[in-house]
Design an enzyme around this catalytic site. Structure first.
Site, PDB file in Angstrom:
ATOM      1  N   SER A 126       0.820  -1.272  -0.135  1.00 14.95           N
ATOM      2  CA  SER A 126      -0.065   0.113  -0.005  1.00 14.95           C
ATOM      3  C   SER A 126       0.873   1.327   0.035  1.00 14.95           C
ATOM      4  O   SER A 126       2.179   1.365   0.210  1.00 14.95           O
ATOM      5  CB  SER A 126      -1.037   0.029   1.162  1.00 14.95           C
ATOM      6  OG  SER A 126      -0.155   0.317   2.402  1.00 14.95           O
ATOM      7  N   SER A 128       1.158   3.679   2.178  1.00  7.75           N
ATOM      8  CA  SER A 128       0.961   4.503   3.672  1.00  7.75           C
ATOM      9  C   SER A 128       2.144   4.740   4.025  1.00  7.75           C
ATOM     10  O   SER A 128       2.324   5.794   4.925  1.00  7.75           O
ATOM     11  CB  SER A 128       0.250   3.356   4.675  1.00  7.75           C
ATOM     12  OG  SER A 128       1.124   2.313   5.044  1.00  7.75           O
ATOM     13  N   LYS A 183       5.184   0.526   9.627  1.00  6.59           N
ATOM     14  CA  LYS A 183       5.004   1.706   9.940  1.00  6.59           C
ATOM     15  C   LYS A 183       6.408   2.219  10.636  1.00  6.59           C
ATOM     16  O   LYS A 183       7.256   1.629  10.633  1.00  6.59           O
ATOM     17  CB  LYS A 183       3.975   2.015  10.858  1.00  6.59           C
ATOM     18  CG  LYS A 183       2.469   1.350  10.589  1.00  6.59           C
ATOM     19  CD  LYS A 183       1.962   2.215   9.206  1.00  6.59           C
ATOM     20  CE  LYS A 183       0.668   1.645   8.841  1.00  6.59           C
ATOM     21  NZ  LYS A 183      -0.058   2.227   7.638  1.00  6.59           N
ATOM     22  N   SER A 292      -2.990   6.644   5.869  1.00  8.86           N
ATOM     23  CA  SER A 292      -2.463   5.423   6.708  1.00  8.86           C
ATOM     24  C   SER A 292      -3.391   4.980   7.924  1.00  8.86           C
ATOM     25  O   SER A 292      -3.555   5.820   8.590  1.00  8.86           O
ATOM     26  CB  SER A 292      -1.069   5.979   7.384  1.00  8.86           C
ATOM     27  OG  SER A 292      -0.649   4.994   8.192  1.00  8.86           O
TER      28      SER A 292
END
Length: 327
Positions: A126, A128, A183, A292
């Site tokens: 993705s 994010s 992350k 996100s």
């Protein structure tokens, strides 16, 4: 044994096929561990039972051939038809079910050790973490940077570096631990993290940021506001990295029903969210702040869920220029 091996391969292919088609979520760590154990059993059986049995059969064949030739020689026959070498080769040949199990054990063992204790590859699914990581990046994760954990059980047996603000980590998603997320750590245990009006603060101190030229996202075909943030680290150091903001979206967020962590750890307003990070947990956010799903929504990452520190893009088939280290 050939029938049993065929059945095991049928089960493996069914599992992989269902995983690929999305019928169920696979656990590659467990699968690799089971493959290592299964092929290891076959390798031991080959090493100490099947190979010696074939060697004994070959020696018996040689003895029979020698006796036959001796008998024929006593009868005056010195020319004997038949090839002992070909028969011996067939007796010593490893059957397919051992070749595809015991023969694969060394390779699977090496992959298991490397992936479990040193480096593990992941694919970015993705956006994010844009602009740091792009969709399709194939990255490497350092598995021993934060300590050595037992595979499958995830129990830490050797400690190493402590996670720091600014580290990009891969972790098992607290809401569904079968899924891996990536992350950036912005809050350590005990930190008061606030993200209000799209500005990040740590323990009451706004995180310094510098405006950069707008970022053009080739996937969404849109421009985003781009900044360089400087997260505070130990001993007065800072960690600098780029983030994105969507000018058309507010900083308002709502917690998910599956929120992980103390219920009173976070407070939400129309401007954003403020959280106190519990002991043994971390607050993480994506660099693409308005695109996100992170700790603002689902809570905190337990220390035991951390897989490792991401550090290198080893391939992106759509853009080879992305290969290299990142921070």
């Amino acid at each position: 044994m050939s029938a049993l091996t065929g059945l095991l391969y049928a089960v493996l292919l069914t599992y992989l096929g269902g995983w690929y088609l999305g019928h169920w979520t696979g656990n590659f760590s467990l699968l690799l561990f089971l493959l290592t154990v299964a092929t290891g059993v076959y390798w031991l059986a080959e090493r100490f039972r099947f190979a010696p049995a074939r060697a004994d059969a070959a020696r018996a064949l040689e003895q029979q051939d020698a006796q036959r030739r001796e008998q024929l020689a006593r009868q005056g026959i010195t020319q004997v038809d038949g090839s002992l070498d070909e028969a011996r080769r067939r007796v010593l040949a490893q059957p397919w079910w051992l070749d595809w199990t015991a023969g694969l054990f060394p390779v699977i063992l090496i992959v298991f050790v490397l992936r479990s204790f040193l480096f593990e590859p992941f694919k970015i699914p993705s956006g994010s973490m844009i602009p740091t990581l792009a969709i399709g990046d194939l990255i490497l994760v350092n598995k021993y940077h934060y300590g050595v954990r037992l595979p499958v059980l995830h129990t830490k047996v050797i400690d190493n570096h402590a996670p720091q603000r600014g580290d990009v980590i891969v972790f098992r998603y607290p809401v569904d631990e079968r899924i891996d997320y990536i992350k950036r750590i912005v809050g350590l245990p005990g930190d008061r993290v606030a993200y209000v009006n799209k500005r990040l603060s740590i323990n009451g101190q706004p995180v310094a940021r510098t405006a950069l030229p707008e970022f053009y996202d080739e996937d969404s075909l849109r421009y985003a506001l781009q900044f360089e943030e400087a997260l505070p680290r130990a001993e007065g150091q800072t960690h600098r990295f780029r983030i994105l903001n969507d000018r058309d979206r507010s900083g308002f967020v709502l917690p998910m029903p599956e929120f992980r962590g103390p219920k009173d750890a976070c407070s939400y307003t129309a401007e954003g969210v403020s959280c106190t990070v519990p002991a043994g947990h971390y607050f993480v956010m994506g660099d693409n702040r308005d695109n996100s799903q992170d700790s603002r929504f689902w809570g905190f990452v337990p220390e035991g869920n951390i897989v490792g520190k991401a550090f290198f893009v080893w391939m992106n088939f759509g853009n080879l220029g992305r290969i290299g280290a990142f921070d």
